[in-house]
Design an enzyme around this catalytic site. Structure first.
Site, PDB file in Angstrom:
ATOM      1  N   CYS A   1      -4.538 -13.500 -30.120  1.00 22.32           N
ATOM      2  CA  CYS A   1      -4.146 -13.303 -28.610  1.00 22.32           C
ATOM      3  C   CYS A   1      -4.953 -12.337 -27.889  1.00 22.32           C
ATOM      4  CB  CYS A   1      -2.487 -13.224 -28.448  1.00 22.32           C
ATOM      5  SG  CYS A   1      -1.741 -14.464 -29.335  1.00 22.32           S
TER       6      CYS A   1
ATOM      7  N   ASN B   1       3.547 -18.883 -24.222  1.00 22.27           N
ATOM      8  CA  ASN B   1       2.462 -18.177 -25.139  1.00 22.27           C
ATOM      9  C   ASN B   1       1.088 -19.321 -25.261  1.00 22.27           C
ATOM     10  OD1 ASN B   1       0.803 -16.638 -26.500  1.00 22.27           O
ATOM     11  ND2 ASN B   1       2.489 -15.793 -27.528  1.00 22.27           N
TER      12      ASN B   1
ATOM     13  N   HIS C   1      -1.723 -10.435 -21.938  1.00 18.99           N
ATOM     14  CA  HIS C   1      -1.447 -11.505 -22.552  1.00 18.99           C
ATOM     15  C   HIS C   1       0.037 -11.808 -22.455  1.00 18.99           C
ATOM     16  CE1 HIS C   1      -0.675 -14.318 -26.024  1.00 18.99           C
ATOM     17  NE2 HIS C   1       0.020 -13.223 -26.645  1.00 18.99           N
TER      18      HIS C   1
END
Length: 334
Positions: free
Chosen positions: A119, A290, A259
């Site tokens: 990520c 996400n 993030h």
């Protein structure tokens, strides 16, 4: 903003995105797991997420987001000479996505590479592109984060099924008379590697067959409590170091775009940085889930489109996850 010596400055010229049309609610997720909307929102902040269809592969979405960013910058395929795709959900190791994406857009013979850093991938890719522009290796680079992590999650796994969404975000990086992308602060902690268990039967059903061979996607397993504890303790330190490296104070920020892993993590880091309430904080996770490497460009693009941030102001970008890897930098909003 401070910057190490180089031939040119660099900055983000424009952003682009691609979002699958299908919106999946928590109620739909809970048809397969023993949970409910309130529990998911409380644990993660997520209300809905986008889920890609059969014609929306990692490459498909990267192509569309990259093309949109290029057009937003007022450029054509002939202006781009370097393409970097950050992804962790391409269903095969080789060939990479970047060369195919460039070909689909019509970019002729660019440098092309994939970045796999979980990520944190978009921040890594942005740094690589920025340094290439600054040193003269590239005149104009296209950076894309594209993910389809919903393929890698068991829909019957109560701890993971609700977390992820699909999509792609992109940025065009070009030369600038003044520095527009600060030095990256990056690192890793291999002691926190999370177990990834393969579920061949389920993966085979989801992945199918590519070029006559089986493509097996491992199902993601994560120790959520350990990741949450690490992130709430460490991400703020990485963010503070990125601010210091760029010579930017928290009150000077025009946006904080971490993030989009978990709303509680986002709010915890914002508090730890003592950001003024006037600094907009990205909370894209509420409606997207996400999206891994795509989350930062998607979130910043959305804030810009909604008028929540101003062009030319510094945004603090911080990515973290899978490995664990992390990276952060300050970049001017295009």
């Amino acid at each position: 903003m401070r910057l190490s010596a180089g031939a040119f400055g660099s900055r983000i010229l424009a952003l682009g995105e691609y979002s699958p049309s299908r919106i999946v609610t928590n109620d739909e997720i809970c048809e397969r797991i023993d949970s409910d909307d309130e529990w998911i929102r409380t644990r993660s902040g997520i209300a809905t997420r986008r889920v890609a269809g059969p014609e929306e592969s990692v490459v498909d979405m990267a192509h569309r987001a990259g093309h949109n960013a290029m057009c937003a910058a007022g450029l054509g395929p002939g202006d781009i000479d370097f393409v970097v795709v950050a992804t962790s959900s391409l269903p095969y190791q080789t060939p990479g996505a970047a060369a195919e994406v460039a070909h689909r857009i019509g970019i002729c013979a660019p440098g092309a590479m994939d970045v796999t850093a979980g990520c944190a991938g978009f921040c890594y890719a942005l740094s690589v592109a920025s340094d290439a522009v600054r040193t003269g290796s590239s005149a104009c680079a296209l950076v894309i984060g594209s993910e389809r992590p919903t393929d890698m999650v068991d829909p019957d796994d109560r701890s993971m099924a609700f977390l992820f969404g699909d999509g792609a975000g992109a940025a065009v990086v070009g030369r600038s008379a003044e520095p527009g992308i600060g030095p990256v602060v990056w690192g890793s902690d291999g002691s926190k590697v999370q177990a990834i268990a393969q579920s061949p039967t389920f993966a085979e059903l989801r992945a199918g067959v590519l070029a006559g061979g089986e493509v097996i996607l491992p199902m993601v397993r994560m120790d959520g409590v350990a990741v949450f504890r690490w992130a709430t303790a460490e991400v703020a330190r990485v963010a503070a170091r990125a601010l210091d490296a760029a010579g930017v104070a928290p009150h000077e920020l025009g946006a904080f775009v971490p993030h989009q892993a978990n709303l509680r993590i986002i709010e915890s880091v914002a508090r730890a940085l003592r950001l003024p309430k006037s600094v907009p904080v990205a909370r894209d996770i509420v409606h997207r889930g996400n999206t891994s490497t795509a989350s930062i460009p998607l979130a910043l693009h959305g804030m810009l489109e909604r008028g929540e941030v101003k062009s030319g102001e510094p945004a603090l970008l911080v990515g973290f996850g899978a490995g664990l890897t992390y990276a952060g930098q300050v970049a001017l909003i295009p």
